[in-house]
Design an enzyme around this catalytic site. Structure first.
Site, short mmCIF file in Angstrom:
data_model
loop_
_atom_site.label_atom_id
_atom_site.label_comp_id
_atom_site.label_asym_id
_atom_site.label_seq_id
_atom_site.Cartn_x
_atom_site.Cartn_y
_atom_site.Cartn_z
N ASP A 224 64.85 41.48 42.31
CA ASP A 224 65.26 40.33 43.12
C ASP A 224 64.14 39.31 43.21
O ASP A 224 64.37 38.10 43.19
CB ASP A 224 65.61 40.77 44.54
CG ASP A 224 66.76 41.75 44.55
OD1 ASP A 224 67.76 41.48 43.86
OD2 ASP A 224 66.65 42.79 45.23
N LYS B 262 44.90 55.15 46.77
CA LYS B 262 43.71 55.64 46.04
C LYS B 262 43.41 54.81 44.81
O LYS B 262 43.01 55.34 43.77
CB LYS B 262 43.87 57.12 45.65
CG LYS B 262 44.36 58.03 46.75
CD LYS B 262 43.36 58.10 47.90
CE LYS B 262 43.93 58.93 49.05
NZ LYS B 262 43.17 58.74 50.29
N GLY C 120 42.88 27.86 49.22
CA GLY C 120 43.03 27.14 47.95
C GLY C 120 44.48 26.98 47.57
O GLY C 120 44.95 27.52 46.59
N THR D 266 34.26 29.82 25.83
CA THR D 266 35.11 29.66 27.00
C THR D 266 34.26 29.48 28.27
O THR D 266 33.04 29.66 28.25
CB THR D 266 36.07 30.83 27.19
OG1 THR D 266 37.09 30.44 28.13
CG2 THR D 266 35.37 32.09 27.71
N SER E 204 35.01 32.32 35.62
CA SER E 204 34.24 32.87 36.73
C SER E 204 34.18 34.39 36.63
O SER E 204 33.53 35.04 37.42
CB SER E 204 34.89 32.48 38.05
OG SER E 204 36.22 32.91 38.07
N SER F 97 55.94 54.88 49.34
CA SER F 97 56.98 54.81 50.38
C SER F 97 56.43 54.13 51.63
O SER F 97 57.16 53.44 52.35
CB SER F 97 57.54 56.20 50.69
OG SER F 97 56.50 57.07 50.99
N GLN G 80 35.07 38.32 30.52
CA GLN G 80 35.01 39.68 29.98
C GLN G 80 36.11 39.89 28.94
O GLN G 80 35.91 40.58 27.95
CB GLN G 80 35.18 40.70 31.09
CG GLN G 80 34.02 40.75 32.05
CD GLN G 80 34.31 41.70 33.20
OE1 GLN G 80 34.40 42.89 33.01
NE2 GLN G 80 34.46 41.15 34.38
N LYS H 88 43.73 39.75 32.09
CA LYS H 88 43.18 38.69 31.24
C LYS H 88 42.98 39.11 29.78
O LYS H 88 42.95 38.28 28.88
CB LYS H 88 41.84 38.19 31.78
CG LYS H 88 41.91 37.54 33.15
CD LYS H 88 42.41 36.13 33.05
CE LYS H 88 42.16 35.29 34.29
NZ LYS H 88 42.28 35.96 35.57
N TYR I 274 29.64 43.35 26.69
CA TYR I 274 30.59 43.35 25.57
C TYR I 274 30.04 42.56 24.38
O TYR I 274 30.72 42.39 23.37
CB TYR I 274 31.94 42.75 26.00
CG TYR I 274 32.72 43.62 26.95
CD1 TYR I 274 33.10 44.90 26.59
CD2 TYR I 274 33.08 43.15 28.21
CE1 TYR I 274 33.83 45.71 27.47
CE2 TYR I 274 33.80 43.94 29.09
CZ TYR I 274 34.17 45.21 28.71
OH TYR I 274 34.88 45.99 29.58
N GLU J 240 48.94 32.34 46.49
CA GLU J 240 47.59 31.76 46.45
C GLU J 240 46.81 32.12 47.71
O GLU J 240 47.41 32.39 48.76
CB GLU J 240 47.68 30.23 46.47
CG GLU J 240 47.95 29.60 45.15
CD GLU J 240 47.97 28.09 45.29
OE1 GLU J 240 47.42 27.44 44.42
OE2 GLU J 240 48.52 27.55 46.28
C1 LIG Z 1 42.54 35.45 36.72
C2 LIG Z 1 43.03 36.33 37.78
C3 LIG Z 1 44.05 35.90 38.64
C4 LIG Z 1 44.66 34.51 38.57
O1 LIG Z 1 45.27 34.30 37.32
P1 LIG Z 1 45.61 32.82 36.79
O2 LIG Z 1 46.19 33.06 35.44
O3 LIG Z 1 44.33 32.05 36.74
O4 LIG Z 1 46.56 32.22 37.74
C5 LIG Z 1 44.51 36.80 39.59
N1 LIG Z 1 43.99 38.03 39.70
C6 LIG Z 1 43.02 38.48 38.88
C7 LIG Z 1 42.50 39.85 39.07
C8 LIG Z 1 42.51 37.64 37.90
O5 LIG Z 1 41.55 38.08 37.09
#
Ligand SMILES: *Cc1c(COP(=O)(O)O)cnc(C)c1O
Length: 297
Positions: free
Chosen positions: A175, A276, A211, A78, A81, A32, A86, A56, A118, A207
């Site tokens: 919305d 939290k 960037g 692959t 970053s 809230s 993972q 991911k 992993y 974004e």
């Molecule tokens: C990869 C990632 C994003 C960005 O996702 P894209 O598919 O590259 O646009 C945003 N937040 C988290 C936590 C991510 O791991």
């Protein structure tokens, strides 16, 4: 430029069937206090509680589970970053596929350790002087491995979109859907989900200010390349959005907005202190836009 196939909302529904009972169905939280700040009713889809700690895993598993026998034998490669690394590592270990991951040498140490944990092999490169896409293509060719890039891939996009699909299933039509944006896997997938689950929903990419290549691309109609941006949102430190992603974004996304690093830090604090939960900077992009009025909702 790679040829792209036209993706639809039904492709996200098919992905949802493939990852069912393997990816977590993450909770949707409300606050809230957050509603009061935003001046709107907000629903937070908590993918920080997904396996590996980010959405991911959805895209990675959706891609690997469709490998042929031969692809499985040769393994997956692959570059990432962090969270995609993972995700591929975990999905590969669940499916008993060998994984090689190319990570920037300055990636968060925790993310590199987790990826090795992993069971994946990790190779590092310098993100300021080397091109990971070239390294990946060369290695994949040499070793006959299948390259699954972090966002510019149909199966990855559709897997990521299952998070928004679940959100709409749970809370109904919305919305506005604010989506964190790096390379555009999550945004494209979410927009496809919205196109069938909530047709009038405005889908907005968010974004980091430093960037804003996605925003520039969206406004000019062409994929804009920038230098590696300087931001704490390490998951959004990409230099350009993907081809498959842009194709969907052009068709289904309404706007792309930006937030600053200090707004991300305030949002992380808000999540920790008031709700939290621990949310990494990149995962705060969309929420920061709502809490700091980067887009009128
Ligand atoms: C990869 C990632 C994003 C960005 O996702 P894209 O598919 O590259 O646009 C945003 N937040 C988290 C936590 C991510 O791991």
């Amino acid at each position: 430029m790679t040829k792209t196939i036209q993706l639809h909302g039904s492709d996200v529904q098919n992905a949802a069937q493939r990852i069912k009972n393997i990816a977590h169905r993450t909770p949707v939280l409300t606050s809230s206090t957050a509603n009061k700040i935003a001046g709107a009713e907000l629903f937070f889809k908590c993918e920080n509680l997904q396996r590996i700690g980010a959405f991911k895993f959805r895209g990675a598993y959706n891609a690997l589970v469709q490998f042929s026998e031969e692809q499985r034998r040769n393994g997956v490669l692959t570059y990432s970053s962090g969270n995609h690394a993972q995700a591929i590592a975990l999905a590969a270990s669940l499916l008993k596929i060998r994984a090689v991951i190319i990570m920037p040498e300055d990636a968060p140490v925790l993310k590199i350790q987790a990826t090795k944990g992993y069971g994946a092999e990790v190779l590092t490169y310098n993100r300021y002087t080397e091109n990971r896409e070239e390294i990946g293509r060369k290695l994949a060719q040499e070793k006959n491995m299948t390259l699954i890039p972090p966002y510019d891939h149909a199966d990855v996009i559709c897997g990521q979109g299952t998070a928004a699909l679940e959100l709409f299933e749970e809370v109904g039509e919305l919305d506005t859907l604010l989506v964190c944006l790096g390379g555009g896997g999550l945004l494209a997938g979410s927009a496809l989900a919205a196109s069938i689950m909530s047709k009038k929903c405005n889908v907005i990419g968010v974004e980091p200010e430093a960037g804003n290549d996605g925003q520039q691309s969206f406004r000019t109609g062409k994929i804009v390349h920038i230098d590696v941006p300087d931001t704490i949102a390490d998951g959004a430190k990409v230099t350009h959005i993907g081809n498959h992603n842009f194709d969907v974004i052009k068709r289904h996304v309404h706007e792309i907005v930006t937030v600053s690093d200090s707004q991300l830090i305030e949002t992380m604090k808000f999540f920790a202190e008031r709700m939290k939960i621990v949310v990494e900077p990149t995962g705060c992009l969309a929420s920061a836009a709502a809490l700091h009025h980067a887009y009128p909702i």
